[in-house]
Write a protein that holds these residues in place. Structure first.
Motif, PDB file in Angstrom:
ATOM      1  N   ARG A   1      -1.476  -1.692  -8.685  1.00  0.00           N
ATOM      2  CA  ARG A   1      -2.551  -1.220  -9.229  1.00  0.00           C
ATOM      3  C   ARG A   1      -2.031   0.184  -9.760  1.00  0.00           C
ATOM      4  O   ARG A   1      -2.665   0.765 -10.862  1.00  0.00           O
ATOM      5  CB  ARG A   1      -3.830  -0.723  -8.371  1.00  0.00           C
ATOM      6  CG  ARG A   1      -5.018  -0.165  -8.994  1.00  0.00           C
ATOM      7  CD  ARG A   1      -5.867  -1.342  -9.607  1.00  0.00           C
ATOM      8  NE  ARG A   1      -6.366  -2.328  -8.970  1.00  0.00           N
ATOM      9  CZ  ARG A   1      -7.559  -2.998  -9.389  1.00  0.00           C
ATOM     10  NH1 ARG A   1      -7.915  -2.722 -10.574  1.00  0.00           N
ATOM     11  NH2 ARG A   1      -7.919  -3.851  -8.449  1.00  0.00           N
TER      12      ARG A   1
ATOM     13  N   ILE B   1     -11.461   4.951  -1.134  1.00  0.00           N
ATOM     14  CA  ILE B   1     -12.235   3.847  -1.821  1.00  0.00           C
ATOM     15  C   ILE B   1     -12.855   2.861  -0.901  1.00  0.00           C
ATOM     16  O   ILE B   1     -12.114   2.619   0.256  1.00  0.00           O
ATOM     17  CB  ILE B   1     -11.156   2.800  -2.619  1.00  0.00           C
ATOM     18  CG1 ILE B   1     -10.525   3.527  -3.486  1.00  0.00           C
ATOM     19  CG2 ILE B   1     -11.786   1.836  -3.292  1.00  0.00           C
ATOM     20  CD1 ILE B   1      -9.217   2.518  -4.040  1.00  0.00           C
TER      21      ILE B   1
ATOM     22  N   ASN C   1     -12.176   0.694  -6.993  1.00  0.00           N
ATOM     23  CA  ASN C   1     -10.944   0.810  -7.293  1.00  0.00           C
ATOM     24  C   ASN C   1     -11.154   1.365  -8.629  1.00  0.00           C
ATOM     25  O   ASN C   1     -10.340   2.423  -9.101  1.00  0.00           O
ATOM     26  CB  ASN C   1      -9.938  -0.520  -7.492  1.00  0.00           C
ATOM     27  CG  ASN C   1      -9.657  -1.095  -6.084  1.00  0.00           C
ATOM     28  OD1 ASN C   1     -10.041  -0.505  -4.963  1.00  0.00           O
ATOM     29  ND2 ASN C   1      -9.478  -2.449  -6.372  1.00  0.00           N
TER      30      ASN C   1
ATOM     31  N   GLN D   1     -11.960  -0.571   0.201  1.00  0.00           N
ATOM     32  CA  GLN D   1     -10.592  -0.577   0.737  1.00  0.00           C
ATOM     33  C   GLN D   1     -10.517   0.084   2.146  1.00  0.00           C
ATOM     34  O   GLN D   1      -9.695   0.419   2.770  1.00  0.00           O
ATOM     35  CB  GLN D   1      -9.548   0.340  -0.047  1.00  0.00           C
ATOM     36  CG  GLN D   1      -9.527  -0.387  -1.399  1.00  0.00           C
ATOM     37  CD  GLN D   1      -8.394  -1.332  -1.337  1.00  0.00           C
ATOM     38  OE1 GLN D   1      -7.813  -1.759  -0.427  1.00  0.00           O
ATOM     39  NE2 GLN D   1      -8.369  -1.898  -2.781  1.00  0.00           N
TER      40      GLN D   1
ATOM     41  N   CYS E   1      -4.518   9.670  -3.546  1.00  0.00           N
ATOM     42  CA  CYS E   1      -4.892   8.554  -2.731  1.00  0.00           C
ATOM     43  C   CYS E   1      -4.041   7.624  -2.190  1.00  0.00           C
ATOM     44  O   CYS E   1      -2.744   7.800  -2.371  1.00  0.00           O
ATOM     45  CB  CYS E   1      -5.972   7.780  -3.918  1.00  0.00           C
ATOM     46  SG  CYS E   1      -5.290   7.078  -4.823  1.00  0.00           S
TER      47      CYS E   1
ATOM     48  N   LYS F   1       0.914  -1.125   0.091  1.00  0.00           N
ATOM     49  CA  LYS F   1       0.137   0.031  -0.100  1.00  0.00           C
ATOM     50  C   LYS F   1       0.924   1.226   0.119  1.00  0.00           C
ATOM     51  O   LYS F   1       1.628   1.420   1.017  1.00  0.00           O
ATOM     52  CB  LYS F   1      -0.751  -0.070   1.261  1.00  0.00           C
ATOM     53  CG  LYS F   1      -2.140   0.920   0.873  1.00  0.00           C
ATOM     54  CD  LYS F   1      -3.028  -0.015   0.079  1.00  0.00           C
ATOM     55  CE  LYS F   1      -4.655   0.502   0.344  1.00  0.00           C
ATOM     56  NZ  LYS F   1      -5.482  -0.035  -0.542  1.00  0.00           N
TER      57      LYS F   1
ATOM     58  N   MET G   1      -3.256   3.364  -2.327  1.00  0.00           N
ATOM     59  CA  MET G   1      -3.598   2.525  -3.419  1.00  0.00           C
ATOM     60  C   MET G   1      -2.302   1.487  -3.359  1.00  0.00           C
ATOM     61  O   MET G   1      -1.273   1.561  -3.109  1.00  0.00           O
ATOM     62  CB  MET G   1      -4.125   2.569  -4.580  1.00  0.00           C
ATOM     63  CG  MET G   1      -4.788   1.711  -5.559  1.00  0.00           C
ATOM     64  SD  MET G   1      -6.104   0.812  -4.434  1.00  0.00           S
ATOM     65  CE  MET G   1      -6.664  -0.359  -5.764  1.00  0.00           C
ATOM     66  N   TRP G   2      -2.592   0.161  -3.725  1.00  0.00           N
ATOM     67  CA  TRP G   2      -1.612  -0.841  -4.052  1.00  0.00           C
ATOM     68  C   TRP G   2      -0.522  -0.096  -5.160  1.00  0.00           C
ATOM     69  O   TRP G   2      -1.106   0.316  -6.129  1.00  0.00           O
ATOM     70  CB  TRP G   2      -2.151  -2.179  -4.567  1.00  0.00           C
ATOM     71  CG  TRP G   2      -3.239  -2.651  -4.026  1.00  0.00           C
ATOM     72  CD1 TRP G   2      -4.621  -2.751  -4.234  1.00  0.00           C
ATOM     73  CD2 TRP G   2      -3.244  -3.176  -2.432  1.00  0.00           C
ATOM     74  NE1 TRP G   2      -5.378  -3.277  -3.462  1.00  0.00           N
ATOM     75  CE2 TRP G   2      -4.559  -3.276  -2.094  1.00  0.00           C
ATOM     76  CE3 TRP G   2      -2.278  -2.774  -1.436  1.00  0.00           C
ATOM     77  CZ2 TRP G   2      -4.753  -4.029  -0.939  1.00  0.00           C
ATOM     78  CZ3 TRP G   2      -2.804  -3.206  -0.147  1.00  0.00           C
ATOM     79  CH2 TRP G   2      -3.926  -3.795  -0.104  1.00  0.00           C
TER      80      TRP G   2
END
Length: 348
Positions: free
Chosen positions: A235, A171, A214, A174, A229, A140, A231-232
Motif C-alpha cells: 500500500r 486504521i 486505508n 486494521q 503509521c 506489515k 501499513m502494508w
C-alpha cells in the motif's frame, strides 16, 4: 482492501453490456462449460484480475469470466450457506489466508490438487496451503513522512510510542494487525495480543488519530495530519505512486505477512475452470504485472522484477528472515473478543 460495507454486483467480462444470464443463454453448451465464476472484492483488485489474468490469459482461450463481487464476510457466509447444495454458485473465491483458514475449518473448501496447476511448480513453499494458495503477498511495515518524523523509527515499539501524539495514525479496519504489532512491541507474540493493549491505550490517550479506512488514512498522510503509521508495504508503494511523501521500514520485531489468495468451494460447479484460473494467476506475466500495478510481491520464483521495483516492493535478505506468517487459529478463535475490546475499550 476490506471495508465494512457490502458491495454486491456482478461484472461480466465477456461482451460489453450483456448480463450473466443473457450471456449464458446465448452460448452453446460447449461454451457454457468454459465459464468460471470468481468471487472477489470489487474495485482495483477486480479490475487488475481482469487486466492481468483474465483478458490476456483466459478470455483468448474461450473462457468467460463472471465476477461475483462483495467484501469477504458476505462471500464467506454465502459459501457456507450453500454447503448443503450439490452445486454452489461460485467456482473460486479470492480471500486472505486468514479467511481461507476460517473457510477450511467450516469444511467448505476443496483440498487443492497441485498436480492440476502446472505453474505451481514455482510456487513459494510459504504460499502453498492445503486449502488454497497465495496469489500475492506483502508485509506489515512502518510508514513515515521524513518531513515530519526526523528520526526514522526502526521498530513497532518506536512507532507505537505515545510521544508521537496526534502524529500517529491508526486504521480502524486494521485492528487485528495493529494489535498484533503492539503485542510484538510489548513482549507478546503472534499467539498472544494481550501485552500490547496497554501500549495502544497510552497512544490513544496521547492523541493518536483513528481513521476508518486505508483510504482515509492515506488522505491524512497526504494532508500531513499524521507523520507515521503501520501499513502494508504494498500500500505504501501505491501511495508513493500517487505522490504521497512516505518511506518504509521493516520493523526489528518482525514483518507480519499479508497473503491474498484463492480457494475452491467443495461444491464449485466448474472445478476445471477453477484450476485453469489458478494456473493462469501463477503465470510469470500475471505475477509481474501485479507487482507493477499493485505493489505486491509475486508468489512464484520465476517472476522477475526490475531492481528498482524489487527495492520498493520486496524485502532484502535480512528482512526476508523476519517475515512472519500469522497464527490463523489464534485469530479465528479470538477475533470476536479482540474486536469487542477494540470497539468498546480502545475506541470507546
Amino acid at each position: 482492501m476490506i471495508d465494512r460495507f457490502v458491495l454486491k454486483r456482478r461484472a461480466v467480462l465477456h461482451g460489453a453490456a450483456a448480463s450473466a444470464g443473457v450471456a449464458a443463454l446465448a452460448l452453446p453448451a460447449s461454451a457454457q462449460a468454459k465459464k468460471v465464476v470468481v468471487g472477489t472484492w470489487g474495485g482495483d483488485y477486480s479490475r487488475l484480475l481482469a487486466k492481468n489474468i483474465e483478458a490476456p490469459l483466459l478470455i483468448p482461450k474461450g473462457w468467460e469470466v463472471v465476477k461475483d463481487e462483495a467484501q469477504a464476510p458476505p462471500r464467506k457466509s454465502k459459501v457456507q450457506a450453500e454447503k448443503p447444495l450439490r452445486r454452489g454458485t461460485t467456482d473460486i473465491q479470492a480471500l486472505s489466508a486468514g479467511d481461507m483458514y476460517d473457510m477450511e475449518q467450516a469444511g467448505v473448501l476443496e483440498k487443492i490438487d497441485y498436480s492440476k496447476i502446472p505453474n505451481a511448480v514455482n510456487l513459494l513453499p510459504e504460499m502453498r496451503y492445503a486449502w488454497g494458495l497465495g496469489h500475492i503477498y506483502s508485509g506489515k511495515v512502518i510508514l513515515y513522512n521524513p518531513k515530519l518524523i526526523a528520526t526514522p523509527p526502526t521498530s513497532f515499539a518506536e512507532t507505537l510510542d505515545p510521544k508521537h501524539g496526534s502524529k500517529l495514525g491508526i486504521i480502524d479496519i486494521q485492528y487485528q494487525y495493529t494489535m498484533m504489532a503492539a503485542a510484538m512491541a510489548s513482549g507478546g507474540s503472534m499467539s498472544n495480543y494481550e501485552p500490547g493493549k496497554a501500549r495502544l491505550l497510552e497512544c490513544r490517550k496521547a492523541g493518536a488519530r483513528i481513521y476508518p479506512t486505508n483510504e482515509a488514512l492515506a488522505q491524512g498522510l497526504k494532508n500531513e495530519e499524521i507523520g507515521l503509521c503501520i501499513m502494508w508495504k504494498a500500500r505504501a508503494v501505491q501511495w508513493q505512486n500517487a505522490g504521497i511523501e512516505v518511506q518504509t521500514v521493516a520493523a526489528k520485531e518482525g514483518v507480519p505477512l499479508f497473503v491474498s489468495g484463492f480457494c475452491i468451494p467443495k461444491n464449485a460447479p466448474n472445478k476445471e475452470g477453477a484450476y485453469t484460473y489458478l494456473d493462469a494467476m501463477l503465470a510469470p506475466s500475471a505475477q509481474e504485472a501485479f507487482a507493477v500495478d499493485m505493489g505486491y510481491n509475486p508468489t512464484v520464483k520465476n517472476a522477475k522484477m526490475a531492481p528498482d521495483l524489487q527495492k520498493r516492493v520486496g524485502f532484502d535478505e535480512a528482512e526476508q528472515a523476519r517475515l512472519m506468517d500469522l497464527d490463523y487459529g489464534y485469530l479465528s478463535s479470538n477475533d470476536t473478543a479482540l474486536k469487542e475490546w477494540w470497539d468498546k475499550t480502545f475506541k470507546g
